[in-house]
Design a protein around this motif. Structure first.
Motif, PDB file in Angstrom:
ATOM      1  N   LEU A 273     -19.227  28.811  36.700  1.00  0.00           N
ATOM      2  CA  LEU A 273     -17.937  29.422  36.393  1.00  0.00           C
ATOM      3  C   LEU A 273     -17.040  29.415  37.630  1.00  0.00           C
ATOM      4  O   LEU A 273     -17.099  30.314  38.474  1.00  0.00           O
ATOM      5  CB  LEU A 273     -18.142  30.853  35.884  1.00  0.00           C
ATOM      6  N   LEU A 274     -16.193  28.401  37.690  1.00  0.00           N
ATOM      7  CA  LEU A 274     -15.240  28.272  38.794  1.00  0.00           C
ATOM      8  C   LEU A 274     -13.805  28.398  38.260  1.00  0.00           C
ATOM      9  O   LEU A 274     -12.868  27.802  38.799  1.00  0.00           O
ATOM     10  CB  LEU A 274     -15.410  26.921  39.501  1.00  0.00           C
ATOM     11  N   ASP A 275     -13.626  29.199  37.214  1.00  0.00           N
ATOM     12  CA  ASP A 275     -12.329  29.288  36.547  1.00  0.00           C
ATOM     13  C   ASP A 275     -11.665  30.663  36.632  1.00  0.00           C
ATOM     14  O   ASP A 275     -10.483  30.793  36.322  1.00  0.00           O
ATOM     15  CB  ASP A 275     -12.451  28.881  35.079  1.00  0.00           C
ATOM     16  N   PHE A 276     -12.386  31.716  37.045  1.00  0.00           N
ATOM     17  CA  PHE A 276     -11.801  33.053  37.053  1.00  0.00           C
ATOM     18  C   PHE A 276     -11.909  33.748  38.415  1.00  0.00           C
ATOM     19  O   PHE A 276     -11.728  34.961  38.500  1.00  0.00           O
ATOM     20  CB  PHE A 276     -12.440  33.921  35.969  1.00  0.00           C
ATOM     21  N   ASN A 277     -12.205  33.001  39.447  1.00  0.00           N
ATOM     22  CA  ASN A 277     -12.263  33.548  40.812  1.00  0.00           C
ATOM     23  C   ASN A 277     -13.276  34.684  40.946  1.00  0.00           C
ATOM     24  O   ASN A 277     -13.103  35.593  41.769  1.00  0.00           O
ATOM     25  CB  ASN A 277     -10.882  34.032  41.271  1.00  0.00           C
ATOM     26  N   GLU A 278     -14.310  34.648  40.142  1.00  0.00           N
ATOM     27  CA  GLU A 278     -15.359  35.668  40.212  1.00  0.00           C
ATOM     28  C   GLU A 278     -16.361  35.334  41.316  1.00  0.00           C
ATOM     29  O   GLU A 278     -16.449  34.191  41.772  1.00  0.00           O
ATOM     30  CB  GLU A 278     -16.109  35.731  38.873  1.00  0.00           C
ATOM     31  N   ARG A 279     -17.131  36.314  41.697  1.00  0.00           N
ATOM     32  CA  ARG A 279     -18.336  36.046  42.484  1.00  0.00           C
ATOM     33  C   ARG A 279     -19.238  35.182  41.610  1.00  0.00           C
ATOM     34  O   ARG A 279     -19.460  35.479  40.430  1.00  0.00           O
ATOM     35  CB  ARG A 279     -19.017  37.371  42.833  1.00  0.00           C
ATOM     36  N   THR A 280     -19.767  34.099  42.153  1.00  0.00           N
ATOM     37  CA  THR A 280     -20.478  33.117  41.334  1.00  0.00           C
ATOM     38  C   THR A 280     -21.982  33.355  41.256  1.00  0.00           C
ATOM     39  O   THR A 280     -22.693  32.577  40.613  1.00  0.00           O
ATOM     40  CB  THR A 280     -20.220  31.703  41.880  1.00  0.00           C
ATOM     41  N   VAL A 281     -22.471  34.406  41.914  1.00  0.00           N
ATOM     42  CA  VAL A 281     -23.887  34.790  41.801  1.00  0.00           C
ATOM     43  C   VAL A 281     -23.946  36.282  41.503  1.00  0.00           C
ATOM     44  O   VAL A 281     -23.040  37.035  41.865  1.00  0.00           O
ATOM     45  CB  VAL A 281     -24.661  34.466  43.106  1.00  0.00           C
ATOM     46  N   PRO A 282     -24.995  36.744  40.826  1.00  0.00           N
ATOM     47  CA  PRO A 282     -25.065  38.160  40.451  1.00  0.00           C
ATOM     48  C   PRO A 282     -25.201  39.062  41.669  1.00  0.00           C
ATOM     49  O   PRO A 282     -25.630  38.624  42.747  1.00  0.00           O
ATOM     50  CB  PRO A 282     -26.336  38.232  39.580  1.00  0.00           C
TER      51      PRO A 282
ATOM     52  N   ILE B  30     -19.102  22.559  34.323  1.00  0.00           N
ATOM     53  CA  ILE B  30     -18.343  23.216  35.395  1.00  0.00           C
ATOM     54  C   ILE B  30     -16.964  23.572  34.851  1.00  0.00           C
ATOM     55  O   ILE B  30     -16.214  22.681  34.423  1.00  0.00           O
ATOM     56  CB  ILE B  30     -18.219  22.309  36.630  1.00  0.00           C
ATOM     57  N   LEU B  31     -16.609  24.844  34.871  1.00  0.00           N
ATOM     58  CA  LEU B  31     -15.327  25.289  34.338  1.00  0.00           C
ATOM     59  C   LEU B  31     -14.354  25.560  35.477  1.00  0.00           C
ATOM     60  O   LEU B  31     -14.684  26.261  36.438  1.00  0.00           O
ATOM     61  CB  LEU B  31     -15.498  26.561  33.500  1.00  0.00           C
ATOM     62  N   VAL B  32     -13.139  25.008  35.373  1.00  0.00           N
ATOM     63  CA  VAL B  32     -12.046  25.278  36.306  1.00  0.00           C
ATOM     64  C   VAL B  32     -10.821  25.646  35.480  1.00  0.00           C
ATOM     65  O   VAL B  32     -10.832  25.551  34.260  1.00  0.00           O
ATOM     66  CB  VAL B  32     -11.768  24.074  37.223  1.00  0.00           C
ATOM     67  N   ARG B  33      -9.745  26.071  36.136  1.00  0.00           N
ATOM     68  CA  ARG B  33      -8.590  26.630  35.406  1.00  0.00           C
ATOM     69  C   ARG B  33      -7.325  25.800  35.639  1.00  0.00           C
ATOM     70  O   ARG B  33      -6.822  25.729  36.759  1.00  0.00           O
ATOM     71  CB  ARG B  33      -8.357  28.067  35.878  1.00  0.00           C
ATOM     72  N   PRO B  34      -6.772  25.162  34.590  1.00  0.00           N
ATOM     73  CA  PRO B  34      -5.485  24.474  34.731  1.00  0.00           C
ATOM     74  C   PRO B  34      -4.360  25.488  34.946  1.00  0.00           C
ATOM     75  O   PRO B  34      -4.302  26.522  34.281  1.00  0.00           O
ATOM     76  CB  PRO B  34      -5.315  23.744  33.395  1.00  0.00           C
ATOM     77  N   LYS B  35      -3.469  25.188  35.882  1.00  0.00           N
ATOM     78  CA  LYS B  35      -2.318  26.042  36.182  1.00  0.00           C
ATOM     79  C   LYS B  35      -1.136  25.151  36.555  1.00  0.00           C
ATOM     80  O   LYS B  35      -1.316  24.030  37.013  1.00  0.00           O
ATOM     81  CB  LYS B  35      -2.623  26.982  37.355  1.00  0.00           C
ATOM     82  N   LYS B  36       0.083  25.677  36.382  1.00  0.00           N
ATOM     83  CA  LYS B  36       1.283  24.954  36.798  1.00  0.00           C
ATOM     84  C   LYS B  36       1.916  25.637  38.004  1.00  0.00           C
ATOM     85  O   LYS B  36       1.880  26.863  38.115  1.00  0.00           O
ATOM     86  CB  LYS B  36       2.298  24.887  35.657  1.00  0.00           C
ATOM     87  N   ASP B  37       2.510  24.826  38.886  1.00  0.00           N
ATOM     88  CA  ASP B  37       3.211  25.394  40.037  1.00  0.00           C
ATOM     89  C   ASP B  37       4.676  25.621  39.688  1.00  0.00           C
ATOM     90  O   ASP B  37       5.094  25.471  38.530  1.00  0.00           O
ATOM     91  CB  ASP B  37       3.045  24.503  41.266  1.00  0.00           C
ATOM     92  N   ALA B  38       5.492  25.967  40.678  1.00  0.00           N
ATOM     93  CA  ALA B  38       6.893  26.309  40.428  1.00  0.00           C
ATOM     94  C   ALA B  38       7.687  25.136  39.877  1.00  0.00           C
ATOM     95  O   ALA B  38       8.655  25.331  39.146  1.00  0.00           O
ATOM     96  CB  ALA B  38       7.540  26.810  41.718  1.00  0.00           C
TER      97      ALA B  38
END
Length: 613
Positions: free
Chosen positions: A289-298, A578-586
Motif C-alpha cells: 500500500l503506497l497510495d495513502f501515505n500510511e506507515r507500511t508495516v504494522p 503495488i498501489l499508488v495514487r494518481p494526482k494532478k498538479d496545478a
C-alpha cells in the motif's frame, strides 16, 4: 490563434475554426478572462495552448480513424445496424463535411469506404450513431448526452441530479473525454456533456472552444467556469451545443420545484459533495500500500497487545476514560498541556478550527494542489476559497499568499509538508504570514511532522502567535490511522474554546490505549523514520533521477512524480500488487504520488518499475 490581449493559443498548430464561426474576439476574451481571473494568470497561456492542441488532435483522431467512435460506444453497436447501402452513402457525405470543416483530407475512395483491415460494418454503425445525433437538438428528449461514468457522481443529491438529466435525454453515453467536447462544439455527435470531476486546466482549454462554437459551458448551477471558482464547481461541468438545451439541462440538475422548500439543511451544504477517497479493495495482506501515505508495516507487538488486552478486559461497554493522555501528548510535543488538545484524527482538528474561527462568506486562502479536507471543511462553513499554486520550480507560493490576504480573510492553510507534492514551507515564511494576518486563523498542518528535519515545526510559536493552530496526527509514522487520534497545538485561550465544541467522548478508548503504549516505547517510530529518511527515500529519488522521471523535492514519506504514461504505470503497478495514487498538479498534469515504506519495500517498487520503464 491569438486572443484578446495578444495571448497566443498555439504557435505551431492553432485549433481549427469551429463550425459556427463565432468572432475570434469572443473566444479570445473568454480565454483571457480564464487566464487572468483577477490573479494575473496570463502566464499559463502555454499550458492552455497545449491542451487546446490536444483537444484538436483528439477531435481529428475520432474523425479520421475508422471505428474510433465505435470503440467508445461499443455497447450500442448491436442496436444500430441500418441498411448498408444507406449507411455507406451517408458515411461519405458525413466524412466529406467533417473533413471540409476541419481542414482534413477528403476521402479518396468513391464510397468513402474504410481502409483495409477495418470492420466496415462496425465503422458504419458508428457513423450511423453520429448521423442520428447530427444537427442541433433544442429539446432534451431529442438530445444525446455524453457523461462521466455513473459511479463518478457522488451518492445523494449529485447522483440524483444526474439521474434526472439522464432520464430526460434521448440517449446517454458514458466514458467522457476531451473529444466529446470537440464533437459538441463542431455540431457532430453528442449535444450535451455532463461531468463530475473535470480538471481546472482542462476546462480552461475547453470553455473557449465551446463558447467560440456558439455553445454554452458552465458549472451545474450555471456559474461561470474560472480558475478561481473551481472550488465551488468541484469540476461539475455541463456543456451544451446551444443555450436552449443548456437551460433545459440545468433545470434537470437543479433540485425539483419545492424540494428544498421543506429541507432544513443549510442551502450551501446542499450543494456540497462528500470527499470519497478510493479506499475500496485495498488490503495490506494482498497489496503493498503506497497510495495513502500510511506507515507500511504494522506497529510493534507492545502496541497491538495493549489493544487486545483492553478488548479482553471486559470494559468496552464503558465510556472512554482519558486519564493523563493529554499531558503525555503535550510532553511529546514540547508544549504545556494547556496548549494541547487531542482530537479524533487531525481531520477533526481541521474541522474544529474552521468551525470556530471562520464566519460564513469570509475568505480562506488554501494553496493548491493540497489535501482535500481543507476545502471540504471550508465549504461546510460557506467560505470563499482563494488558491495560490504550489509549483515544482518555486515551491510554496509565499508572495502569492501574502498578496491574497485581505480584511475578509478568516483562514490561511499551510500544509507543511504539503500533500501531494511533499513541499516544505520555510519556518520564517510561515511566521511572516501569521504576523501579516493577525485577524485570520493560520492552520499549519504538520501531519508528516516526524519526517521533517529539526526546526521545521511551528509548535514553539503557538504561545506567541495567538492566531496560530498546529494540527498533527498519530496516523502516519505511529501506525494508528484506523484508530483515529491526533492533536491540536495553540494558545491556551484557543484550546479552551475548541474544547467547548469538541464532544466529551469523541476519541475512542482503543485509540487512547494504543497511543499510551506507543508513547511508553516510541523507538519503533524513530527507527521507521530513520530508515525512510536515510535509505528508502534517497533510493527511490536516485532511481527516478537515473530513469529521467521528473519529481517534486519531498520532505515527507511520498514523492509526486511524472512518469511518461502515468495511467499505464499505475495500472502495471496494480497488476503487480503495488498501489499508488494518481494526482494532478496545478497545471492539470497527471502524476503519481508514491508513498515510501521500508528499504525492502522500496527496492521491490524499484525492481518492478525497472521492468517496464
Amino acid at each position: 490563434a491569438t486572443g484578446a490581449g495578444g495571448v497566443a493559443l498555439s504557435e505551431s498548430s492553432p485549433p481549427k475554426r469551429p463550425r459556427h464561426g463565432a468572432e475570434d474576439a469572443r473566444r479570445g476574451a473568454a480565454l483571457c478572462a480564464l487566464l487572468d481571473d483577477g490573479g494575473g494568470r496570463r502566464k499559463q497561456a502555454g499550458a492552455v495552448a497545449k491542451l487546446v492542441d490536444h483537444l484538436c488532435r483528439k477531435m481529428e483522431e475520432v474523425e479520421r480513424t475508422p471505428g474510433a467512435v465505435q470503440a467508445a460506444k461499443a455497447p450500442l453497436a448491436a442496436t444500430l445496424a441500418p441498411a448498408k447501402a444507406a449507411l455507406k452513402e451517408r458515411q461519405l457525405l458525413l466524412r466529406r463535411r467533417v473533413a471540409s470543416q476541419h481542414g482534413l483530407p477528403l476521402p479518396t475512395t468513391a464510397a468513402g469506404a474504410p481502409a483495409t483491415g477495418v470492420d466496415a460494418e462496425a465503422d458504419a454503425a458508428a457513423v450511423a450513431l453520429l448521423v442520428e445525433a447530427d444537427g442541433e437538438a433544442s429539446r432534451l428528449d431529442e438530445a444525446m448526452l455524453y457523461a462521466t461514468t455513473p459511479h463518478m457522481f457522488a451518492a445523494g443529491a449529485e447522483a440524483a441530479a444526474f439521474g434526472r438529466l439522464r432520464g430526460a435525454v434521448k440517449r446517454p453515453l458514458y466514458g467522457c473525454d476531451c473529444y466529446a467536447y470537440a464533437l459538441v462544439a463542431s455540431g457532430f455527435g453528442p449535444h450535451l456533456v455532463c461531468e463530475a470531476d473535470l480538471g481546472v486546466y482542462d476546462y480552461a482549454a475547453l470553455v473557449p472552444v465551446l463558447l467560440g462554437a456558439g455553445g454554452v459551458m458552465t458549472g451545474w448551477r450555471g456559474e461561470p467556469l474560472t480558475m478561481r471558482n473551481h472550488g465551488e464547481t468541484r469540476g461539475r461541468v455541463l456543456a451544451a451545443c446551444n443555450e436552449a438545451l443548456h437551460a433545459a439541462a440545468l433545470a434537470q440538475l437543479s433540485p425539483p420545484e419545492g424540494s428544498s422548500a421543506g429541507c432544513v439543511i443549510k442551502p450551501h451544504l446542499q450543494r456540497l459533495t462528500p470527499y470519497l477517497p478510493p479506499l475500496d479493495g485495498r488490503s495490506a495482506n494482498q497489496h503493498l500500500l503506497l497510495d495513502f501515505n500510511e506507515r507500511t508495516v504494522p506497529p510493534p507487538p507492545h502496541v497491538t497487545s495493549a489493544i487486545t488486552a483492553h478488548v479482553a478486559s471486559g470494559t468496552t461497554q464503558q465510556y472512554p476514560q482519558y486519564g493523563d493522555i493529554n499531558e503525555r501528548i503535550a510532553a511529546y510535543a514540547g508544549v504545556p498541556p494547556s496548549q494541547c488538545m487531542f482530537t479524533n484524527g487531525s481531520d477533526q482538528g481541521i474541522d474544529l478550527i474552521v468551525r470556530c474561527c471562520c464566519p460564513g462568506g469570509t475568505e480562506a486562502i488554501v494553496p493548491a494542489p493540497t489535501f482535500a479536507m481543507y476545502e471540504q471543511a471550508a465549504g461546510a462553513e460557506d467560505l470563499v476559497i482563494k488558491r495560490p499554486w504550489f509549483t515544482r520550480e518555486a515551491g510554496f507560493p509565499t508572495a502569492e499568499v501574502l498578496a491574497a490576504v485581505s480584511p475578509a480573510t478568516s483562514l490561511i492553510v499551510l500544509s507543511n509538508p504539503n500533500n501531494p507534492t511533499g513541499t516544505a514551507i520555510p519556518t520564517a515564511d510561515m511566521v511572516t504570514i501569521a504576523e501579516a494576518a493577525p485577524h485570520a486563523a493560520v492552520l499549519v498542518d504538520e501531519c508528516y511532522y516526524e519526517f521533517m528535519p529539526p526546526g521545521s515545526s511551528m509548535a514553539a510559536e503557538v504561545g506567541r502567535l495567538r492566531n496560530l493552530f498546529v494540527t498533527r496526527t498519530f496516523s502516519k509514522t505511529w501506525g494508528l490511522p484506523s484508530l483515529r487520534i491526533g492533536y491540536i497545538l495553540s494558545a491556551e485561550e484557543n484550546i479552551n474554546a475548541l474544547c467547548c465544541v469538541r464532544g466529551p467522548y469523541d476519541i475512542n478508548q482503543l485509540a487512547v490505549v494504543a497511543l499510551r503504549a506507543a508513547l511508553d516505547d516510541p523507538q519503533y517510530v524513530s527507527d521507521f523514520v530513520a530508515e525512510h529518511n536515510n535509505k528508502a527515500r534517497p533510493a527511490l529519488e536516485d532511481f527516478l533521477a537515473e530513469a529521467g522521471v521528473a519529481f517534486w523535492p519531498s520532505a515527507a514519506n511520498y514523492v509526486f512524480c511524472y512518469f511518461p504514461d502515468p495511467t499505464a504505470t499505475e495500472k502495471a503497478l496494480r497488476a503487480e500488487g503495488i498501489l499508488v495514487r494518481p494526482k494532478k498538479d496545478a497545471s492539470g498534469t497527471l502524476g503519481l504520488r508514491v508513498s515510501i515504506g521500508t528499504l525492502a519495500q522500496t527496492e521491490r517498487l524499484i525492481a518492478t518499475l525497472r521492468r517496464f520503464l
